[in-house]
Design a protein around this motif. Sequence first.
Motif, PDB file in Angstrom:
ATOM      1  N   ASP A  99      18.503 -44.519 -61.709  1.00  0.00           N
ATOM      2  CA  ASP A  99      17.172 -44.127 -61.248  1.00  0.00           C
ATOM      3  C   ASP A  99      16.251 -45.338 -61.350  1.00  0.00           C
ATOM      4  OD1 ASP A  99      14.837 -42.716 -60.641  1.00  0.00           O
ATOM      5  OD2 ASP A  99      14.613 -41.938 -62.675  1.00  0.00           O
ATOM      6  N   SER A 101      13.755 -46.335 -59.175  1.00  0.00           N
ATOM      7  CA  SER A 101      12.359 -46.163 -58.770  1.00  0.00           C
ATOM      8  C   SER A 101      12.143 -44.729 -58.329  1.00  0.00           C
ATOM      9  CB  SER A 101      11.990 -47.115 -57.627  1.00  0.00           C
ATOM     10  OG  SER A 101      12.710 -46.775 -56.458  1.00  0.00           O
ATOM     11  N   ASP A 102      10.904 -44.300 -58.364  1.00  0.00           N
ATOM     12  CA  ASP A 102      10.609 -42.944 -57.904  1.00  0.00           C
ATOM     13  C   ASP A 102       9.326 -42.943 -57.077  1.00  0.00           C
ATOM     14  OD1 ASP A 102      11.335 -40.290 -57.647  1.00  0.00           O
ATOM     15  OD2 ASP A 102      10.051 -39.659 -59.289  1.00  0.00           O
ATOM     16  N   ASP A 103       9.306 -43.794 -56.059  1.00  0.00           N
ATOM     17  CA  ASP A 103       8.117 -43.872 -55.218  1.00  0.00           C
ATOM     18  C   ASP A 103       7.946 -42.634 -54.346  1.00  0.00           C
ATOM     19  OD1 ASP A 103      10.307 -44.334 -53.635  1.00  0.00           O
ATOM     20  OD2 ASP A 103       9.655 -46.292 -52.898  1.00  0.00           O
ATOM     21  N   ALA A 110       9.996 -43.505 -63.034  1.00  0.00           N
ATOM     22  CA  ALA A 110      11.453 -43.569 -63.026  1.00  0.00           C
ATOM     23  C   ALA A 110      11.952 -43.651 -64.460  1.00  0.00           C
ATOM     24  CB  ALA A 110      11.927 -44.775 -62.234  1.00  0.00           C
ATOM     25  N   TYR A 135      21.289 -42.518 -56.356  1.00  0.00           N
ATOM     26  CA  TYR A 135      20.792 -43.736 -55.719  1.00  0.00           C
ATOM     27  C   TYR A 135      21.983 -44.557 -55.234  1.00  0.00           C
ATOM     28  CZ  TYR A 135      16.099 -42.901 -57.500  1.00  0.00           C
ATOM     29  OH  TYR A 135      14.875 -42.361 -57.748  1.00  0.00           O
TER      30      TYR A 135
END
Length: 419
Positions: A99, A101-103, A110, A135
């Motif tokens: 994980d 990034s969590d844009d 993240a 991902y």
Amino acid sequence: MIIRCVAALLACGGLSTAAVAADHSDAQRELIALGVEYQAFDVPTSHGVAHVHVVTVDLRQPGVRAGLLYPGAVSARQPVAQMADAQDAVAAINGDFFDISDDQHPGVPATGSASGPAMMDGIALKAAVPPGQRYGWTPPPGDTAEVIGVGVDGRARTAALTLHGHIRTPLGTLPVAGLNQYALPQNSIGVFTPQWGTASRARAACGHDDDRSGPCTHNTREVTVHNGLVAEVSDTLMASSIPSGTLDLVGRGAGADRLRKLRVGTPVAVAYWLASTSRVPFTFAVGAHRLLRDHRPLPGLDADQAEPRSAVGIADDGRVLRLVSTDGREEDSTGLTPQELAEVLERLHCDQGVYLDGGGSATLVARDPATGHDTVRNSVEDGHQRSVPNGIAIYAVPFRSPDLPLLPPLPPILDSTTR
């Protein structure tokens, strides 16, 4: 010293089915430890030359073993060389996708935790996130919990590790659908242990099972269980460490509704385990994706996109490991496609092979006998190691004395026979 070998090109753009044989009789190899050596070679392809780096590990050698490269928490990340030095490993490679990034979910940080299952010292650290939440690499159908590791018999193997578990309460038994995962299945309940670390559990309630970009649910519940009793309840998912003797139960959607029936003081018994498709229990395992089965590349592998890659091959019925990483995204090295990577593993005499995280994460390190520290052997992106959540560590007696015996000759690094 390093060997560099060259294989011929196929007219159709793949790797050669009749590679030029490499004569190793007079070549010097860099011996990292008794049973561990490093080599490098070039693979010409239709899109350019790829530099390939290999650490070969003989698990039959006394004192040689493999384990999980681990930063101390499931949601922590560190550079491969830093973790290898801290764990006194003589070589290591990066591990699972994670994980990063969590844009797609503003305001939700993240976690940095890996996508697939992981085990360390025979203990389950985490389970696999839903397929659509992964991902990087898109796995083949059904490949959602694949791992590579070493069993209690000392042999390397691949298998699938699937989470099983339950939560027993006076009101009934609830299923466990997650273990230290950055994403829980929709409408489920997951368990977070002290091994999770300090990252927020909020990400666990975001995305859909088949779509990582799906929205977060606002219907969440976190239940803290200490010494078998509910100690605290909250509708907010926390970002704090979990003390020893404590578990956090996290529910999303219908799973949160079920947890709301538990009050402070309620007795709770939690059990979970990773069921393996291998009959031999793992001592350690890390998430990976299959490239090679029974000495043959899997059908349908991507033959177009060349990138820096990391992979692990298993040879000699699990007695030999080959850690493989490539340079890429450079003027003099293009990287490999997954199809080409599988063919390299095949010609390295591997029976089984798996793909690890690549791109900027691709990192292979080995002990420098002169300094005693692990040094990066491949060319990493922008000259800086990316921090990663796990990998594979190799342990052995470092090779420092010229009086120690040499390793027996290995077969040619690239098979010269025609298939």
